[in-house]
Design an enzyme around this catalytic site. Sequence first.
Site, PDB file in Angstrom:
ATOM      1  N   SER A  67     -51.393  40.733  20.725  1.00 25.18           N
ATOM      2  CA  SER A  67     -50.367  39.777  20.323  1.00 25.18           C
ATOM      3  C   SER A  67     -49.156  40.534  19.811  1.00 25.18           C
ATOM      4  O   SER A  67     -49.289  41.588  19.185  1.00 25.18           O
ATOM      5  CB  SER A  67     -50.923  38.843  19.249  1.00 25.18           C
ATOM      6  OG  SER A  67     -50.352  39.146  17.990  1.00 25.18           O
ATOM      7  N   LYS A  68     -47.979  39.948  20.088  1.00 23.02           N
ATOM      8  CA  LYS A  68     -46.790  40.700  19.708  1.00 23.02           C
ATOM      9  C   LYS A  68     -46.586  40.705  18.209  1.00 23.02           C
ATOM     10  O   LYS A  68     -45.847  41.520  17.690  1.00 23.02           O
ATOM     11  CB  LYS A  68     -45.566  40.202  20.461  1.00 23.02           C
ATOM     12  CG  LYS A  68     -45.194  38.775  20.249  1.00 23.02           C
ATOM     13  CD  LYS A  68     -43.953  38.454  21.088  1.00 23.02           C
ATOM     14  CE  LYS A  68     -43.718  36.962  21.096  1.00 23.02           C
ATOM     15  NZ  LYS A  68     -42.922  36.515  22.217  1.00 23.02           N
ATOM     16  N   ARG A  69     -47.246  39.802  17.505  1.00 22.83           N
ATOM     17  CA  ARG A  69     -47.115  39.816  16.056  1.00 22.83           C
ATOM     18  C   ARG A  69     -47.981  40.905  15.431  1.00 22.83           C
ATOM     19  O   ARG A  69     -47.609  41.500  14.431  1.00 22.83           O
ATOM     20  CB  ARG A  69     -47.489  38.449  15.469  1.00 22.83           C
ATOM     21  CG  ARG A  69     -46.255  37.623  15.205  1.00 22.83           C
ATOM     22  CD  ARG A  69     -46.564  36.170  14.959  1.00 22.83           C
ATOM     23  NE  ARG A  69     -45.771  35.355  15.860  1.00 22.83           N
ATOM     24  CZ  ARG A  69     -46.191  34.911  17.041  1.00 22.83           C
ATOM     25  NH1 ARG A  69     -47.411  35.191  17.442  1.00 22.83           N
ATOM     26  NH2 ARG A  69     -45.410  34.198  17.813  1.00 22.83           N
TER      27      ARG A  69
END
Length: 469
Positions: A234-236
């Site tokens: 996930s990009k977070r």
Amino acid sequence: MTVRVRFAPSPTGMFHVGGARSALQNWIYAKQQGGVFVLRIEDTDAARNKPEWTEGILSALDWIGIERGGYEGPYFQSEYAGEHRAAAARLHASGRAYHCDCTREAVQARTGSQYQGYDGFCRDRGLPAGEGRALRFRTPDEGETVVVDLIRGEPTFENKLIEDFVIARGDGSPVFLLANVVDDMTMGITHVIRAEEHLPNTPKQQLLWEALGVKPPIWAHVPVVVNEKRQKLSKRRDKVALEAFRDEGYLAAAMRNYLMLLGWAPSGDREIVEWSVIEQEYRLEEVNPSPAFFDEKKLRAFNGEYIRALPVEEFVGACRPWLTGTGTIAPPPWQPEEFDADAFAAVAPLAQTRIALLSEIVPNVDFLFLAAPLIDEAAWAKAMKEGSAELLDAATAAFEALESWDAETLKSTLEAVGAERGLKLGKAQAPVRVAVTGRTVGLPLFESLEVLGRERTLSRLRAARVRLF
Ligand code: GLU
């Protein structure tokens, strides 16, 4: 029939390694089938799209080897709004879609909060189009939708479990499910190779193809990529931007090769193979459908091997952006005029075997370009022991007296200085290395001193000596 595949990213953020992988899979499939690769930018989410993300996608694709001019497009989804609306109108006219004014709350009040889908309340109300009325697709009550998937076989979905889903919003704008299908149809796409996340959309989309009277494509849903905790990248949470890998000094060749090894392997227990071998041997049908672990440690080791395999001149060129600070890469700690290309070329072969990322070139060679070395205090404390001051004095005197300033002579000289003090070469080297380079690890010491030169070596030894008082 000419195979036509497409890569259809949405320009809503940094370009993700998973996206790069889907793009490469499409690219290879088109190559293998003598087909066409189409690039379509799905830019209809006006609130989240930004033109710079589109530019980021194009340059990331370029970097990974999918070069501009080598594919059809880019097309932009926003330019096909007319086709999307026409398809919605056709579905309505043929009775396959109906207008609906139910709010989410109303549906929930009727069905209870457990039920997630739509209950079909407006199916037969015959509402005309109007502000705030969505258009829903009427899914069949019977039968099954069988998806033909190159990776997953034939996932089968019971039609009665597929809700009547929205295809156009209250303002008439089409939603992703419809726009994506209409574009694929308009562009003559025969095979949809995309991320597994979209599999739940597929039966709905296939029903749309059928309702619009066109033979659906063959699908291939490529498995999700997960981190070491088996969580979807996930990009977070995870480093996923292709650009971040590029700026750390991963080589495009290592990156794209590694991405293809997620869930697949070439024949004969090999991992590092030419791209042409992957292009030839890769089979979508052989891709393992379970989640694929993106192992950055392995990628890093891979990258080191690719770096070592470069011809040295290419390695020198590849290091350039880190030596000069180009584009999004941070500038090095030295001033541009302090950089010496010849000195760098002299040590490059030594550095090439020691780094796994191109960015690691900077701490390995900074001592050559900075007026004074950047002293790592922990390294200093570790290397400077009792007797180090005397050793540095003796080494300085012995080096000063040398007629020839070359690695071999420097080595035998320090060896002799160490031996007089009962020190093996390794022990004698440590204080000299920290004095001259600021670190305990780095390129081979004597070659470094040779390139650094007599004056600078001696002045650094003297400066270190002063620091020890
Ligand atoms: N724009 C969609 C995405 O980026 C495309 C999905 C598809 O490939 O069909 O997820």
